[in-house]
Enzyme design. Sequence first.
Site, mmCIF file in Angstrom:
data_model
loop_
_atom_site.group_PDB
_atom_site.id
_atom_site.type_symbol
_atom_site.label_atom_id
_atom_site.label_comp_id
_atom_site.label_asym_id
_atom_site.label_seq_id
_atom_site.Cartn_x
_atom_site.Cartn_y
_atom_site.Cartn_z
ATOM 1 N N HIS A 265 0.876 -1.184 0.000
ATOM 2 C CA HIS A 265 0.000 0.000 0.000
ATOM 3 C C HIS A 265 0.911 1.231 0.000
ATOM 4 C CE1 HIS A 265 -3.403 2.470 0.535
ATOM 5 N NE2 HIS A 265 -3.773 2.169 1.780
ATOM 6 N N HIS A 304 -1.731 -2.159 -10.126
ATOM 7 C CA HIS A 304 -2.681 -1.544 -9.197
ATOM 8 C C HIS A 304 -3.925 -2.405 -9.127
ATOM 9 C CE1 HIS A 304 -5.140 1.453 -7.186
ATOM 10 N NE2 HIS A 304 -3.998 2.022 -6.856
ATOM 11 N N ASP A 362 3.217 5.733 -7.247
ATOM 12 C CA ASP A 362 4.335 5.610 -6.321
ATOM 13 C C ASP A 362 5.666 5.370 -7.006
ATOM 14 O OD1 ASP A 362 2.987 6.167 -4.023
ATOM 15 O OD2 ASP A 362 2.124 4.167 -3.970
HETATM 16 N N1 CMC Z 1 5.362 -6.958 -10.685
HETATM 17 C C1 CMC Z 1 5.247 -8.148 -11.329
HETATM 18 N N2 CMC Z 1 4.095 -8.828 -11.449
HETATM 19 C C2 CMC Z 1 3.004 -8.280 -10.893
HETATM 20 C C3 CMC Z 1 3.049 -7.036 -10.227
HETATM 21 C C4 CMC Z 1 4.281 -6.362 -10.148
HETATM 22 N N3 CMC Z 1 4.375 -5.196 -9.539
HETATM 23 N N4 CMC Z 1 1.808 -6.744 -9.798
HETATM 24 C C5 CMC Z 1 1.018 -7.759 -10.175
HETATM 25 N N5 CMC Z 1 1.740 -8.692 -10.847
HETATM 26 C C6 CMC Z 1 1.232 -9.896 -11.460
HETATM 27 C C7 CMC Z 1 0.933 -10.982 -10.445
HETATM 28 O O1 CMC Z 1 2.018 -11.830 -10.230
HETATM 29 C C8 CMC Z 1 -0.244 -11.676 -11.068
HETATM 30 O O2 CMC Z 1 0.235 -12.547 -12.051
HETATM 31 P P1 CMC Z 1 -0.575 -13.935 -12.394
HETATM 32 O O3 CMC Z 1 -1.895 -13.500 -12.935
HETATM 33 O O4 CMC Z 1 0.309 -14.619 -13.399
HETATM 34 O O5 CMC Z 1 -0.678 -14.681 -11.103
HETATM 35 C C9 CMC Z 1 -1.011 -10.574 -11.789
HETATM 36 O O6 CMC Z 1 -0.013 -9.562 -12.072
HETATM 37 C C10 CMC Z 1 -2.116 -9.956 -10.957
HETATM 38 O O7 CMC Z 1 -1.578 -9.602 -9.692
HETATM 39 P P2 CMC Z 1 -2.426 -9.499 -8.352
HETATM 40 O O8 CMC Z 1 -1.513 -9.599 -7.181
HETATM 41 O O9 CMC Z 1 -3.578 -10.465 -8.422
HETATM 42 O O10 CMC Z 1 -3.018 -8.056 -8.492
HETATM 43 P P3 CMC Z 1 -3.639 -7.216 -7.319
HETATM 44 O O11 CMC Z 1 -4.652 -6.344 -7.955
HETATM 45 O O12 CMC Z 1 -4.106 -8.077 -6.202
HETATM 46 O O13 CMC Z 1 -2.391 -6.404 -6.761
HETATM 47 C C11 CMC Z 1 -0.846 -4.683 -6.299
HETATM 48 C C12 CMC Z 1 -2.212 -5.038 -6.921
HETATM 49 C C13 CMC Z 1 -0.694 -3.164 -6.295
HETATM 50 C C14 CMC Z 1 -0.804 -5.182 -4.824
HETATM 51 C C15 CMC Z 1 0.262 -5.365 -7.134
HETATM 52 O O14 CMC Z 1 0.216 -4.921 -8.476
HETATM 53 C C16 CMC Z 1 1.658 -5.147 -6.550
HETATM 54 O O15 CMC Z 1 2.063 -5.888 -5.663
HETATM 55 N N6 CMC Z 1 2.392 -4.082 -7.035
HETATM 56 C C17 CMC Z 1 3.675 -3.729 -6.487
HETATM 57 C C18 CMC Z 1 3.477 -2.926 -5.233
HETATM 58 C C19 CMC Z 1 3.003 -1.517 -5.533
HETATM 59 O O16 CMC Z 1 3.547 -0.829 -6.389
HETATM 60 N N7 CMC Z 1 1.991 -1.076 -4.761
HETATM 61 C C20 CMC Z 1 1.472 0.293 -4.870
HETATM 62 C C21 CMC Z 1 0.055 0.341 -5.291
HETATM 63 S S1 CMC Z 1 -0.425 2.025 -5.682
HETATM 64 C C22 CMC Z 1 -0.555 2.812 -4.175
HETATM 65 C C23 CMC Z 1 -1.869 2.676 -3.555
HETATM 66 O O17 CMC Z 1 -2.890 3.099 -4.153
HETATM 67 O O18 CMC Z 1 -1.892 2.180 -2.409
#
Ligand code: CMC
Length: 427
Positions: A265, A304, A362
């Site tokens: 987050h 995201h 971010d």
């Molecule tokens: N790098 C590589 N792969 C990723 C990433 C990433 N940053 N984010 C998602 N994926 C992949 C993930 O492995 C999954 O692949 P598969 O479908 O093959 O299993 C797919 O994309 C979907 O990921 P998810 O975890 O189901 O997506 P989510 O919507 O639950 O997660 C997130 C969103 C923000 C937690 C995630 O994209 C992440 O961990 N990003 C890096 C951390 C980050 O930058 N966070 C800041 C968010 S913006 C600030 C805010 O609003 O709080």
Amino acid sequence: MAKTVTLQGEGFENVELPVLSGTLGQDVIDIRALSKGTGMFTFDPGFVSTASCESKITFIDGEKGLLYYRGYPIEQLAEHSDYLEVCYLLIYGELPTAEQKAEFTKIVVEHTILHEQITSFFKGFRRDAHPMAMMVGVVGALSAFYQDSLDISQPRHREIAIFRLLSKVPTIAAMCYRYEKGLPFNYPRNDLSYTANFMHMMFSVPSENYEPNPVLVRALDRIFMLHADHEQNASTSTVRLAGSSGANPFACIAAGIATLWGPLHGGANEAVLKMLDEIGDVSKVPEFMEGVKAKKYRLMGFGHRVYKNMDPRAKIMKQTCDEVLRELGLENDPKFKLAMELEKIALNDPYFIEKKLYPNVDFYSGIVLSALGIPVSMFTVIFALARTVGWISHWNEGASDASAKIGRPRQLYTGESRRDFVPVEKR
Ligand code: CMC
């Protein structure tokens, strides 16, 4: 005719559920009658398909990359407005007139000073404490210092608490930084703007004159605006849930700060800079990307939960990032060049394109904050400072709703069935 959805299943009569439409966005199925009608709950870990409340504050369309505060697109606010005006908008629902803006600014700017006793409170922390650890503690402790605004049933008490939080959180944030650095605390300067004053409290030293650079002040103010609210994200939902129990606003905001601390987050921009340090050099980028694709780790600052297109805040932040690097002559700094290389590769790589992973706000805000001379450990603190207005607006919306209920989700229990206690000598 009102839309409905009919549920059919074994063991219950057909259940008709109303479909509700908001001003914008997807319709929602009102499942309040579900448990009574079917004897079942819904199961939605991570709240992927669940609207937890009704709100009039912020609208996001993740597919189209839209973000509106009270109906105004973030791009227009970032270009024409400033952080305090955005605060007014989020809290009261309308942009202020010139008179309202002047009065609001005066109230916020003139209450930035903290109860002197809070200085002693800081001394209880270890010098190497993480600034977020201090933020959670000190913001929560405000309820011990400002006890005359805790009757949340009174709109005026709520308003005073809102002013106090907006005014004093920047002072606390700067103190967290100064304490960790072993620098003397700076008293606020009421002749400066909200954001310029924050820079003064952060960077001014008694032995030198400090005049904040207007380009950098504008960049930081923009970071504050872009982070001011983001509807029902994890920390805001936490604040609303804490508020639903009737807890005081300072305690609720402390709960929001704690939630924001996590790397998925608010900790993401800190994680971006750590990642850049770990990669170290542009030549290591391809190897690092292989690790991302092999799912050994994630590319921080990308992806995201809601935006499956470009994060609209990221577009504005990228522009600000370019302005700041130019103003400070840092375009060729190795760390910033490395960040730009990562961005370029990821935006063209099928892995990221197929998964709709774009840079989020971010990714760039970490780079801008670092260029402004703000240490990595303070990044989430800056986010908390900016988000305080969003949290408190949502808290106030919840606290003003006389029909609101305490938040209390249910669960799918998968633990042991009933069993009898076994005395210790027989186990
Ligand atoms: N790098 C590589 N792969 C990723 C990433 C990433 N940053 N984010 C998602 N994926 C992949 C993930 O492995 C999954 O692949 P598969 O479908 O093959 O299993 C797919 O994309 C979907 O990921 P998810 O975890 O189901 O997506 P989510 O919507 O639950 O997660 C997130 C969103 C923000 C937690 C995630 O994209 C992440 O961990 N990003 C890096 C951390 C980050 O930058 N966070 C800041 C968010 S913006 C600030 C805010 O609003 O709080």
